[in-house]
Design a protein around this motif. Structure first.
Motif, PDB file in Angstrom:
ATOM      1  N   PRO A  16       0.815  -1.220   0.000  1.00 42.76           N
ATOM      2  CA  PRO A  16       0.000   0.000   0.000  1.00 42.76           C
ATOM      3  C   PRO A  16       0.852   1.275   0.000  1.00 42.76           C
ATOM      4  O   PRO A  16       1.590   1.536   0.944  1.00 42.76           O
ATOM      5  CB  PRO A  16      -0.815  -0.130   1.296  1.00 42.76           C
ATOM      6  CG  PRO A  16      -0.949  -1.610   1.487  1.00 42.76           C
ATOM      7  CD  PRO A  16       0.354  -2.181   1.015  1.00 42.76           C
ATOM      8  N   GLY A  17       0.782   2.008  -1.091  1.00 43.68           N
ATOM      9  CA  GLY A  17       1.506   3.277  -1.193  1.00 43.68           C
ATOM     10  C   GLY A  17       2.974   3.155  -1.544  1.00 43.68           C
ATOM     11  O   GLY A  17       3.661   4.162  -1.679  1.00 43.68           O
ATOM     12  N   VAL A  18       3.487   1.925  -1.718  1.00 48.07           N
ATOM     13  CA  VAL A  18       4.920   1.739  -1.977  1.00 48.07           C
ATOM     14  C   VAL A  18       5.109   0.692  -3.074  1.00 48.07           C
ATOM     15  O   VAL A  18       4.534  -0.403  -3.009  1.00 48.07           O
ATOM     16  CB  VAL A  18       5.658   1.270  -0.702  1.00 48.07           C
ATOM     17  CG1 VAL A  18       7.129   1.020  -1.008  1.00 48.07           C
ATOM     18  CG2 VAL A  18       5.516   2.271   0.413  1.00 48.07           C
ATOM     19  N   LYS A  19       5.903   1.020  -4.083  1.00 49.48           N
ATOM     20  CA  LYS A  19       6.304   0.037  -5.089  1.00 49.48           C
ATOM     21  C   LYS A  19       7.691  -0.469  -4.704  1.00 49.48           C
ATOM     22  O   LYS A  19       8.699   0.193  -4.919  1.00 49.48           O
ATOM     23  CB  LYS A  19       6.320   0.663  -6.486  1.00 49.48           C
ATOM     24  CG  LYS A  19       6.659  -0.333  -7.589  1.00 49.48           C
ATOM     25  CD  LYS A  19       6.550   0.270  -8.982  1.00 49.48           C
ATOM     26  CE  LYS A  19       5.107   0.324  -9.445  1.00 49.48           C
ATOM     27  NZ  LYS A  19       5.018   0.679 -10.883  1.00 49.48           N
ATOM     28  N   ALA A  20       7.729  -1.657  -4.079  1.00 52.81           N
ATOM     29  CA  ALA A  20       8.988  -2.193  -3.556  1.00 52.81           C
ATOM     30  C   ALA A  20       9.895  -2.712  -4.662  1.00 52.81           C
ATOM     31  O   ALA A  20      11.115  -2.614  -4.583  1.00 52.81           O
ATOM     32  CB  ALA A  20       8.704  -3.295  -2.544  1.00 52.81           C
ATOM     33  N   LEU A  21       9.291  -3.300  -5.700  1.00 56.41           N
ATOM     34  CA  LEU A  21      10.043  -3.820  -6.838  1.00 56.41           C
ATOM     35  C   LEU A  21       9.371  -3.342  -8.115  1.00 56.41           C
ATOM     36  O   LEU A  21       8.131  -3.350  -8.219  1.00 56.41           O
ATOM     37  CB  LEU A  21      10.087  -5.355  -6.826  1.00 56.41           C
ATOM     38  CG  LEU A  21      10.742  -6.029  -5.625  1.00 56.41           C
ATOM     39  CD1 LEU A  21      10.511  -7.532  -5.676  1.00 56.41           C
ATOM     40  CD2 LEU A  21      12.236  -5.723  -5.587  1.00 56.41           C
ATOM     41  N   SER A  22      10.172  -2.939  -9.095  1.00 61.42           N
ATOM     42  CA  SER A  22       9.633  -2.421 -10.343  1.00 61.42           C
ATOM     43  C   SER A  22      10.374  -3.041 -11.525  1.00 61.42           C
ATOM     44  O   SER A  22      11.523  -2.685 -11.800  1.00 61.42           O
ATOM     45  CB  SER A  22       9.757  -0.891 -10.383  1.00 61.42           C
ATOM     46  OG  SER A  22       9.251  -0.371 -11.581  1.00 61.42           O
ATOM     47  N   ASP A  23       9.729  -4.036 -12.170  1.00 63.82           N
ATOM     48  CA  ASP A  23      10.259  -4.653 -13.388  1.00 63.82           C
ATOM     49  C   ASP A  23      11.671  -5.196 -13.186  1.00 63.82           C
ATOM     50  O   ASP A  23      12.579  -4.940 -13.975  1.00 63.82           O
ATOM     51  CB  ASP A  23      10.231  -3.634 -14.534  1.00 63.82           C
ATOM     52  CG  ASP A  23      10.416  -4.298 -15.894  1.00 63.82           C
ATOM     53  OD1 ASP A  23       9.989  -5.457 -16.044  1.00 63.82           O
ATOM     54  OD2 ASP A  23      11.009  -3.661 -16.793  1.00 63.82           O
ATOM     55  N   GLY A  43      15.274  -3.413  -2.057  1.00 61.88           N
ATOM     56  CA  GLY A  43      14.340  -4.436  -2.530  1.00 61.88           C
ATOM     57  C   GLY A  43      14.926  -5.829  -2.613  1.00 61.88           C
ATOM     58  O   GLY A  43      14.286  -6.756  -3.121  1.00 61.88           O
ATOM     59  N   LYS A  44      16.138  -6.026  -2.098  1.00 55.82           N
ATOM     60  CA  LYS A  44      16.819  -7.317  -2.209  1.00 55.82           C
ATOM     61  C   LYS A  44      16.024  -8.430  -1.518  1.00 55.82           C
ATOM     62  O   LYS A  44      15.723  -9.471  -2.111  1.00 55.82           O
ATOM     63  CB  LYS A  44      18.221  -7.220  -1.573  1.00 55.82           C
ATOM     64  CG  LYS A  44      19.070  -6.072  -2.082  1.00 55.82           C
ATOM     65  CD  LYS A  44      20.451  -6.056  -1.469  1.00 55.82           C
ATOM     66  CE  LYS A  44      20.460  -5.836   0.033  1.00 55.82           C
ATOM     67  NZ  LYS A  44      19.994  -4.487   0.430  1.00 55.82           N
TER      68      LYS A  44
END
Length: 510
Positions: A16-23, A43-44
């Motif tokens: 919620p509200g956070v993109k921890a990993l992106s593509d 994000g490891k």
């Protein structure tokens, strides 16, 4: 060149509200030791939790291909059945159980519902021999040091016929000898065909052992370096890890720094469960009146342990050295004594240690200094309302009223309540541990302003943060901490992300 055992393609994971990993993309070759490097929060660990089924299929987008087949793990049991085993930094062992019981927990050697303990103990002996651990399998795990417990975790993984072993900061809590033993063990497993993924901030160890290194930054896979191709050293890895510009996201601040307010002298702290293990070694630091001082260190470096040991010895079995505030040596044995002396500590865990989530704002703000509101044995409720309302307005805590429950506030507003609580104690020294963790950019800006205002009032502020840009943008001086040792002191003008990272990953115990 060997074929890939694992491919992770376009992995995106949101909270919620956070993109921890992106593509994120990751390719691991069969039989390799593949390292993953990045700053705290890059994000490891999230990526490895996606791989191992901790975050099940359907809670992320992208594909996992393991041994040529698309994997859709619903839980960690399914990933283990496929041959993927993860060992987290916080070991998943039960101290009261024996070594053998821990190794086969959830994977018992049973026949018709009855555990064959003779067989379990015999197989445990064989597994312990494979990891180079000579211990009686009946020994309770609590009687082992942390290095041996790590080996028990690996023996546990081997019992599950592991094909891909994931280790999250496996040497963070180990001494030099135990670390080298573990690295040698991983090389031995490689010779037996077992593939490993290793997350670590110890770049010297990564150089020793890794075949390839994938760098993750801000939730994105940046590059994969081949060690065999050459040109890979600590400087090259650091450049990949911190290769971004420091944005102008801090309020303007002109410091007015006075005399030395607080000193830590030759401060040594022993582990609370192992009184022979040093967590902090002979630390020396100072904070001047009106100064914001930072502590930079990787996970496991001892940052929080140092702060808590200063705050009324709330961490550690034994401490030595001295604390000096305004020229007077302090003798603090409890949190209450620390508060009375003028020291406040904002924990990194605001929900677990900073707040009681069933309380309202009014109760939370005044909780640490009720004696200031007391007349005899009775709290002056009118004064309590005035105090809480003042902090709500001054710190811009967004809530309908001071009777609102803190559990319903956003993370940024919860943090403002915690800051209010400790500001009301009127501290001379305020220690802030991860003051903006999990907070949006707008709330961060407001909290930076609060911290700067505290410094302008003549207080000393000590800030611990995993975000190097935050320390560089906020602090007047920065100390680096590695493996419990303060490795360097930087003035603001000379500190860079690269220089901080170099001393944060230094081999401090030599």
């Amino acid at each position: 060149m060997s074929s890939p055992i694992l491919e992770m393609r376009g992995i995106t994971k949101e909270f919620p509200g956070v993109k921890a990993l992106s593509d994120v993309n990751l390719v691991v070759n069969r039989g390799d030791i593949h390292a993953i490097c990045g700053e705290n929060g890059a994000g490891k660990s999230t990526l490895m939790k996606v791989l191992s089924g901790v975050y099940p299929h359907g809670t992320y987008t992208g594909d996992i291909v393991f041994e040529g087949e698309t994997a859709t793990f619903a839980n960690i049991r399914q990933s283990e059945a496929a041959g993927i085993v993860i060992i987290h930094q916080e070991l998943a062992l039960i101290p009261e159980l024996s070594i053998a019981e821990n190794i086969f927990l959830g994977n018992e050697t049973a026949k018709r519902g009855i555990i064959d303990w003779g067989r379990a103990n015999r197989e445990a002996i064989d597994l312990l021999a494979r990891v180079g651990l000579r211990e009686n399998p009946l020994t309770p795990v609590k009687n082992l040091g942390i290095g041996k417990q790590q080996l028990v975790e690996i023996a546990k993984a081997l019992s599950k016929e592991v094909k891909l072993l994931i280790l999250d900061e496996p040497t963070a809590a180990l001494n030099d000898d135990d670390s080298q033993h573990l690295l040698a063990l991983l090389k031995g497993l490689k010779e037996k065909g077992i593939t490993s993924i290793m997350i670590s901030h110890k770049l010297n160890e990564i150089e020793q052992i890794a075949d390839e290194i994938t760098i993750i930054r801000d939730g994105k896979s940046i590059e994969t370096l081949s060690v065999a191709a050459g040109g890979v050293d600590e400087d090259r890895i650091i450049r990949g890890m911190v290769g971004r510009d420091l944005e102008n996201r801090f309020p303007d601040h002109t410091p007015s720094i006075g005399d030395v307010l607080f000193e830590v002298r030759d401060w040594t702290v022993m582990h609370p469960q192992d009184s022979h293990r040093e967590v902090i070694r002979q630390a020396n630091l100072s904070v001047r009146a009106g100064e914001i001082v930072g502590i930079a260190g990787m996970m496991g470096a001892g940052r929080t342990e140092l702060a808590r040991s200063i705050f009324g010895r709330s961490y550690g079995s034994r401490t030595s050295g001295s604390l000096v505030l305004e020229g007077q040596e302090l003798h603090l044995n409890t949190v209450t004594q620390a508060i009375d002396a003028g020291i406040a500590y904002v924990s990194e865990d605001r929900k677990g240690l900073g707040l009681n989530l069933i309380d309202d704002i009014k109760t939370s703000v005044t909780a640490a200094a009720l004696k200031k509101l007391r007349t005899g044995l009775v709290v002056d409720e009118r004064k309590e309302v005035v105090v809480a309302e003042g902090y709500r307005k001054n710190l811009n805590i967004k809530a309908p009223s001071i009777t609102s429950g803190v559990g319903k506030l956003s993370g940024g507003n919860q943090q403002k309540v915690v800051l209010s609580k400790w500001m009301y104690t009127d501290p001379k020294l305020l220690i802030l541990d991860e003051p903006t963790r999990g907070i949006d950019v707008g709330a961060k800006y407001e909290i930076y302003g609060i911290i700067q205002e505290l410094a302008r009032s003549g207080r000393g502020v000590l800030v611990i943060s995993s975000e190097l840009p935050e320390l560089l943008g906020l602090c007047d001086r920065i100390y680096t901490l590695a493996e419990g040792v303060i490795t360097h002191e930087f003035d603001r003008s000379e500190a860079t992300q690269e220089s901080l990272m170099r001393y944060m990953t230094a081999d401090a115990r030599k």
